[in-house]
Design a protein around this motif. Sequence first.
Motif: not given
Length: 319
Positions: A17-18, A52-54, A57-60
Amino acid sequence: MHKKIAKAVTSSLMAASMVASSVAALIPMSAAAGNCLGQNDFDDGIGLPWHICVTNPAEQKFDISGGTYNCTIVNPGGKERGGDSRWDCQFRHRSLHIEQGHKYTIHWEVDATSAGELHTHIAPLSGVGGVWQNNSEQWEQGWNNVKISEGHNEFDSSFTAKETLEVAEWAFHYGGAGPYQPSDCFPKDTTLSFDNMKLECETCGSEFVSASKTPCLWDPTNELGVITPRSDVRINQVGYFVGADKKATYATSEEKSAVSFTVKKNGTAVFTGKGKPIGFDKDAGDYCQILDFSSVDEPGTYTIEVDDTSNTFLNPKTK
């Protein structure tokens, strides 16, 4: 703004997730500079400790090129998409120390492919309270987001800390609509390119202050594991958010069969599991096993133990 500021180094196996980047060299920072960050610009393709971190269901996605750290919003998250709010997409730097009564200066730049807004703060990892947000020295008066124009944006600010934060983060939140965020911060597919990040302590940077009186300056030794021997249990150093996948890596010089591991909170076991061997990892230089404890979802501080080695991690809230 001079871009060539000394670099700090780290390398780490990050949870799914990171996302981050790793580095292999260290150039110490001069105490006179008053630098509180482990990375100021990205000219050499080095990102950490920035990452970055989300929140699902966010995604980058990100890349470090052209001297900037480029964050592209694939899915901004937000309440209507099954997420939370603007903190669903983040760019941040942790392991900062802020000292009460010290004066700090801030500079940051971002290029945006679309106009929008974001929230930024320097606060403890819990997200409760803080010393600076949205370019305002007055914490309680800084709730309005920073407006970002399409193209190049530069910001300068300063504050005197009203409290000591032993472990703090400088974070940028730019996710979807939800509590505290009536609309998405940016349209889907927007790219934010960060550069020339500066957090300097004028008090610690004074030539009249001895080295023993400079608690705010960036110290990479804990990040690198120089002072404390590195555990075979390699955790995500930036913590595991509630609702996200939580995985650690067990790394050894000799190959082992699947190990048993235990996750404890306040000395009491809350989860037990088995490692998933993945063989020899060339980048790590070790035989690795994945330890999955995603069901451990309550905020708090935990210890994960394998045989005679252990490591401690934080489950912060989804912010």
